[in-house]
Design an enzyme around this catalytic site. Sequence first.
Site, PDB file in Angstrom:
ATOM      1  N   PRO A 181      17.961   2.056  -5.989  1.00 25.77           N
ATOM      2  CA  PRO A 181      17.262   0.906  -5.394  1.00 25.77           C
ATOM      3  C   PRO A 181      16.002   1.289  -4.617  1.00 25.77           C
ATOM      4  O   PRO A 181      15.940   1.137  -3.384  1.00 25.77           O
ATOM      5  CB  PRO A 181      18.331   0.303  -4.478  1.00 25.77           C
ATOM      6  CG  PRO A 181      19.164   1.473  -4.073  1.00 25.77           C
ATOM      7  CD  PRO A 181      19.156   2.443  -5.214  1.00 25.77           C
ATOM      8  N   CYS A 182      14.990   1.744  -5.338  1.00 24.51           N
ATOM      9  CA  CYS A 182      13.741   2.103  -4.661  1.00 24.51           C
ATOM     10  C   CYS A 182      13.072   0.869  -4.059  1.00 24.51           C
ATOM     11  O   CYS A 182      12.214   0.986  -3.184  1.00 24.51           O
ATOM     12  CB  CYS A 182      12.802   2.820  -5.622  1.00 24.51           C
ATOM     13  SG  CYS A 182      12.418   1.871  -7.086  1.00 24.51           S
ATOM     14  N   HIS A 183      13.507  -0.317  -4.514  1.00 23.24           N
ATOM     15  CA  HIS A 183      12.925  -1.545  -3.942  1.00 23.24           C
ATOM     16  C   HIS A 183      13.352  -1.736  -2.484  1.00 23.24           C
ATOM     17  O   HIS A 183      12.784  -2.548  -1.779  1.00 23.24           O
ATOM     18  CB  HIS A 183      13.353  -2.765  -4.777  1.00 23.24           C
ATOM     19  CG  HIS A 183      14.832  -2.957  -4.884  1.00 23.24           C
ATOM     20  ND1 HIS A 183      15.602  -2.323  -5.834  1.00 23.24           N
ATOM     21  CD2 HIS A 183      15.699  -3.707  -4.148  1.00 23.24           C
ATOM     22  CE1 HIS A 183      16.872  -2.686  -5.681  1.00 23.24           C
ATOM     23  NE2 HIS A 183      16.962  -3.512  -4.662  1.00 23.24           N
TER      24      HIS A 183
END
Lengths: 272, 189
Positions: free
Chosen positions: A175-177
């Site tokens: 989850p780089c977001h």
Amino acid sequence: MTGLATEHPHDDGSLALVEAALVELRTPAPAALLPNTLVAAGLADQYTVIETALGPVFVAWNGRGVSTITEAADKTAFETRFRQAFGRPIRRATSMPAALGRAIAARLAGDRRARVPVDWRGRTSFEQAVWKKALEIPAGEVRPYSWIAREIGRPKAVRAVGTALARNPIPLVIPCHRVVRVDGHIGEYGLGGPKNKRTILQAEGVDVDGLERLAGSGLRYTGSDTTRIFCLPTCRNARRVTAAHRVRFHSEREATTRGYRACKVCRPAVAA
Amino acid sequence: MDDELPGLLARDLDGAFERLVREHQHRVYTIALRITGNSSDAEEIAQDVFLRAYRALAGYTRERARQLRLRPWLATIAVNLARNRLRRHRPAASDIDSLSQAEVPRANGGTPQVELARRETAAHWQRLLADLPDRYRVPLVLRYVDELTYPEMTEVLGMPSGTLKAQVHRGLHLLRAAHDAAEREELTA
């Protein structure tokens, strides 16, 4: 096989029938064996399309794990880009292996314990450290780039953290977001830009507008005047604090000077 | 084919692995199929054989990979995996491929009747083979279905050539006797 037919000459031909019958049992392998074996060895990939909060995305995998998740205009565009990026053949699968499909669905639903195998080949140890750290951020929460840098023991490598996150091959699953700028702007996003980042964060329950307003006014930490603990604003502990007891801080120093200690869950002390 | 391939695998495993699978897939699959009698088991085993080969080769020194004798080496892995599968789950007769599934090489230009007869014959011999004890079935498969030499079979099964020749001979006799008995049964039925 002619050489074998005379192997038992003393049996007056009674065994020749059996020998010939055994030879007839040679059988070609199923057509799927070769491509499936190459996929299992990680020398070729398969892909399918899954539905996400951002709409349909392409997911590719091989025997080592998921190799990429990305958007594409159509399957031809995806396949072309994949071959250029990875140098391996790829073909569409009729379906995803059930266990992998379940794990990805669970991860997209916010279950961080779901184990999604990842094909890490060609990735640096720094990139892997960044992505694995991003996996620790729960759904509904965000952390600054500098938090990741400090947590992996490279506090000055903030820009490199951003680069690594931009190269994240399996967004949504890693989850780089959930990593944002310390000044409150949500920052860039590899899977379709900042608009998509906002969409996915909102789908996970993050009040993106509120977060940006807060950071815009320079307030980066939230504390509780009952526990005397301060957190990053989206930490689950911070969100439990009622308005009557909520305290905002501009800096870690301000919080500690006023007698607050850092939360042990979101570890904000490394975030400044 | 084995002369060149080990060298290629030693130099560039990823580049040469597809050729390894292409060149050996039919024999590896057939060994597994004729030992287990089940086509879906055989497909799984054949894939596993190549995966294990890939992982092993990845850990071998170049010299060791170059010296590999691929035919007996792959047969060894296939026999071991097929035997393990049978040990864990000895198939009931109903698990052995039925006539409609019995896999035989397709003849070119054969009429449907001829094709059906070929399938019936193959299914008949597969059943007889499946009923043989392991110590006869495996040497017969390696000798006649895979066409290994006795020195190669010695590498695979770890037994002297003389013992293997005796087992093959005995196995052929047992198959012949079982075939004759089946024919008599059919005549008197």
